[in-house]
Design a protein around this motif. Sequence first.
Motif: not given
Length: 435
Positions: A51-56, A61-62, A316-320
């Motif tokens: 997803x690349x670095x720094x995906x807020x 979520x974390x 991450x799956x949401x962002x994908x």
Amino acid sequence: MTEHSAGRVLRHWSSPDDRPIEVTAAEGARVYDSSGTGYLDFISQLYCVNAGHGNSAITDAMADQLDRVQYVSSAKDNDTRSKLADAIADVAPDGLDSVYFAVSGSEANETAIQLAREYTGAKTILTRWRSYHGGTLATGGLTGDPAMRAPLEHHAAATGATKFLPPLDYRSPFDADTPEDLADQAADHLDYVIRNQGPDSIAAILTEPIAGTSGAYTAPPGYFEQVRELCDEYDILLISDEVITGFGRCGDWFGIQTEGVTPDMITFAKGVTSAYAPLAGVIANDALADFVRSDDTYLGQTFGGHPVACAAGLGAMDEYRDGLFANVSDLAPILEEGLRSLERYDAVGDVRGRGFLWAIEFTDPETGEPFIDPRVSDAHNPVDDVIAEAQDRGLLLGSGRPGFQIIISPPFCIDEADIDEAIETLDAAIKATFS
Ligand code: PLP
């Protein structure tokens, strides 16, 4: 500064000539060293920061998970872990509905082969030459590349792994005129290996659908269908190692989906969380999932399915889904075109890959062979110079195994300008090395 602060760390895969940068910050497709110099990260660190670095969205979520509950035993249930298993089963091939979580890709593969062996009662695992399946005692022996395999296999009690030839079409071990012919010849060869090994002794075929660090080679159309047929004919399980190819790097959620074939297990790691936290696993069909749930096997690891990692996976799956996969399918042809433009260099022998996973193989035009084959020579390898020249110009690339190739595997958040910059820089690095 770098040497002082990193001096006590025993780096992985290190050799005395390495000049690694010290990454202290990162954003999107770029990482920054301690002096503030930026680098375009066209290898997603280790093919994993998809997803690349720094995906807020992922870090939020974390953080939410950390606020609620930080750790839950892997022998108990946790809502975030269950949600991630549902989300993965939803996108996996039909029939692969249950997820066993592990921590690393190597451990996911170890679990898959342990399951295959216990389930079938057979010991041997077939894997390809020119493959990578991990760096632990068991998975090292599964790996095709001798530099990675030999030191581990030498000390492993029994790896129980036998290799077969990959369906390569460049400097091919086969003599095929068409992709269909290559698929047939490679499948006939596999049949030959199975018969001579003894089908009843084989628990599973473990293979990457598109090779990762061993050279991003794809299979000719129809090849994997024939592999599946052989598995069915001889009662051998098919395991797709999707540690690199999983979670969208090669187009679909999983690389094997492009081949139209359903394996018995998929192993995954890296991209599931975009590497924001360590997480891996095995997606199993019903028969194998029932086996895990039964009293016949007993598996476990403390950190398998860590809730904070599972939260990163959901993020991450949401962002994908929310645009990053669309970006990969829009930009993959542009990346391919840019890489193929480098074929005009005599030293570039082959450009191959799919989606956002590519390899360039360098070949001495005089001999048609690699300049140096690191499997049989310790001489200086000019392909290492291409990678170093690119790094000096602000572009991070990966080294293939064997090292006569480089690997390109950018994060999914890049744009067209990043591709232009990467191709220009790689072009300059090749020119500086070979002319
Ligand atoms: N399988 C494949 C295809 C890989 O590329 C890797 C690592 O690069 C592994 C397994 C091992 O994963 P890990 O390094 O997380 O143990």
